[in-house]
Design a protein around this motif. Structure first.
Motif, short mmCIF file in Angstrom:
data_model
loop_
_atom_site.label_atom_id
_atom_site.label_comp_id
_atom_site.label_asym_id
_atom_site.label_seq_id
_atom_site.Cartn_x
_atom_site.Cartn_y
_atom_site.Cartn_z
N GLY A 141 0.78 -1.22 0.00
CA GLY A 141 0.00 0.00 0.00
C GLY A 141 0.81 1.27 0.00
O GLY A 141 0.25 2.36 -0.12
N SER A 142 2.14 1.17 0.12
CA SER A 142 2.94 2.38 0.22
C SER A 142 3.04 3.11 -1.11
O SER A 142 3.11 4.33 -1.17
N ASN A 143 3.08 2.38 -2.21
CA ASN A 143 3.15 3.00 -3.52
C ASN A 143 2.33 2.25 -4.54
O ASN A 143 2.59 2.31 -5.73
N ASN A 144 1.33 1.53 -4.06
CA ASN A 144 0.45 0.76 -4.94
C ASN A 144 1.17 -0.29 -5.76
O ASN A 144 0.72 -0.66 -6.83
N ARG A 145 2.28 -0.75 -5.28
CA ARG A 145 2.93 -1.87 -5.95
C ARG A 145 2.37 -3.17 -5.41
O ARG A 145 1.98 -3.27 -4.25
N ILE A 146 2.35 -4.18 -6.28
CA ILE A 146 2.06 -5.55 -5.87
C ILE A 146 3.31 -6.39 -6.11
O ILE A 146 3.94 -6.27 -7.16
N PHE A 147 3.65 -7.19 -5.13
CA PHE A 147 4.79 -8.09 -5.25
C PHE A 147 4.25 -9.49 -5.50
O PHE A 147 3.51 -10.03 -4.67
N PHE A 148 4.65 -10.05 -6.63
CA PHE A 148 4.16 -11.37 -7.03
C PHE A 148 5.18 -12.45 -6.72
O PHE A 148 6.39 -12.23 -6.84
N GLY A 149 4.67 -13.63 -6.35
CA GLY A 149 5.52 -14.81 -6.36
C GLY A 149 5.78 -15.24 -7.79
O GLY A 149 5.26 -14.65 -8.74
N ASP A 150 6.58 -16.28 -7.94
CA ASP A 150 6.94 -16.74 -9.28
C ASP A 150 5.83 -17.54 -9.96
O ASP A 150 5.93 -17.86 -11.14
N GLY A 151 4.80 -17.88 -9.20
CA GLY A 151 3.67 -18.60 -9.80
C GLY A 151 3.77 -20.11 -9.63
O GLY A 151 4.87 -20.68 -9.59
N THR A 152 2.61 -20.76 -9.49
CA THR A 152 2.51 -22.21 -9.44
C THR A 152 1.55 -22.67 -10.54
O THR A 152 0.40 -22.21 -10.58
N GLN A 153 2.06 -23.52 -11.41
CA GLN A 153 1.20 -24.08 -12.46
C GLN A 153 0.45 -25.26 -11.88
O GLN A 153 1.07 -26.23 -11.41
N LEU A 154 -0.87 -25.20 -11.87
CA LEU A 154 -1.70 -26.30 -11.39
C LEU A 154 -2.24 -27.07 -12.58
O LEU A 154 -2.87 -26.49 -13.47
N VAL A 155 -1.99 -28.36 -12.59
CA VAL A 155 -2.52 -29.24 -13.62
C VAL A 155 -3.43 -30.26 -12.94
O VAL A 155 -2.99 -30.98 -12.04
N VAL A 156 -4.68 -30.30 -13.35
CA VAL A 156 -5.64 -31.26 -12.81
C VAL A 156 -5.87 -32.33 -13.87
O VAL A 156 -6.30 -32.02 -15.00
N LYS A 157 -5.58 -33.57 -13.52
CA LYS A 157 -5.69 -34.68 -14.45
C LYS A 157 -6.96 -35.48 -14.20
O LYS A 157 -7.40 -35.59 -13.06
N PRO A 158 -7.52 -36.04 -15.26
CA PRO A 158 -8.74 -36.87 -15.08
C PRO A 158 -8.44 -38.11 -14.27
O PRO A 158 -7.30 -38.62 -14.28
#
Lengths: 110, 113
Positions: free
Chosen positions: B96-113
């Protein structure tokens, strides 16, 4: 709901070429952002702005310039494009904690 | 400075089974908001969940997350994964100090049948 548009959606250029990516938001948000997205690196902030004429440096600014001409319009400039700048570029806008993203521009530098 | 860590780059789960995506953070600010963004194939990231209240469960679209400031965590869970949940998930925080968002590197979710 926030509306952020980007153009072009796809762009191919050659090494050393000039490229301008455009972003427009129609929700009167003060903040706008440019990110690049690459596999394994997630979303990385290039530049951002909190109003017309303002520019703040993000985390990966090298090789990029940006300009905020109006509250609605934010441009990303690559003056000497390199293959390492091949990426998916997202623009986003915000007026609070939450950011709203545009559809992205896929840039390929050959 | 602020940072977000997502330990798994890829999570694969069978349809109907529970799934948990991990997220921890570091921040020096007191006024903070937390997000899970979801990005479906060929689409833009969009907010899935958001929270700023400690120990309060937040739910949306069958997913839930609870902010635990004592452990600096904001894990995402779902009791029964669906094929349509396959996507890239980002954990993020805003100080909230400068309206920045800090993102993680992301997790790819794969749902298999």
């Amino acid at each position: 709901e926030a509306a952020v548009t980007q153009s072009p959606r796809n762009k191919v250029t050659v090494t050393g070429g000039n490229v301008t990516l455009s972003c427009r938001q129609t929700n009167s948000h003060n903040y706008m952002y440019w990110y690049r997205q690459d596999t394994g690196h997630g979303l990385r902030l290039i530049h951002y702005s909190y109003g017309a004429g303002n520019l703040q440096i993000g985390d990966v600014p090298d090789g990029y310039k940006a300009t905020r001409t109006t509250q609605e319009d934010f441009f990303l400039l690559l003056e000497l494009a390199s293959p390492s700048q091949t990426s998916l570029y997202f623009c986003a806008s915000s007026d609070s904690y939450e950011q709203y993203f545009g559809p992205g521009t896929r840039l390929t530098v050959l | 400075g602020d940072s977000v860590t997502q330990t798994e780059g890829l999570v694969t789960v069978t349809e109907g089974l529970p799934v948990k995506l991990n997220c921890t953070y570091q921040t020096t600010y007191l006024t903070i908001a937390f997000f899970w963004y979801v990005q479906y194939l060929n689409e833009a990231p969009q907010v899935l969940l958001k929270s700023s209240t400690d120990n309060k469960r937040t739910e949306h679209q069958g997913f839930h997350a609870t902010l635990h400031k004592s452990s600096s965590s904001f894990h995402l869970q779902k009791s029964s994964a669906q094929l349509s949940d396959s996507a890239l998930y980002y954990c993020a925080l805003s100080d909230g100090s400068n309206n920045r968002i800090f993102f993680g590197d992301g997790t790819q979710l794969v749902v298999k049948p």
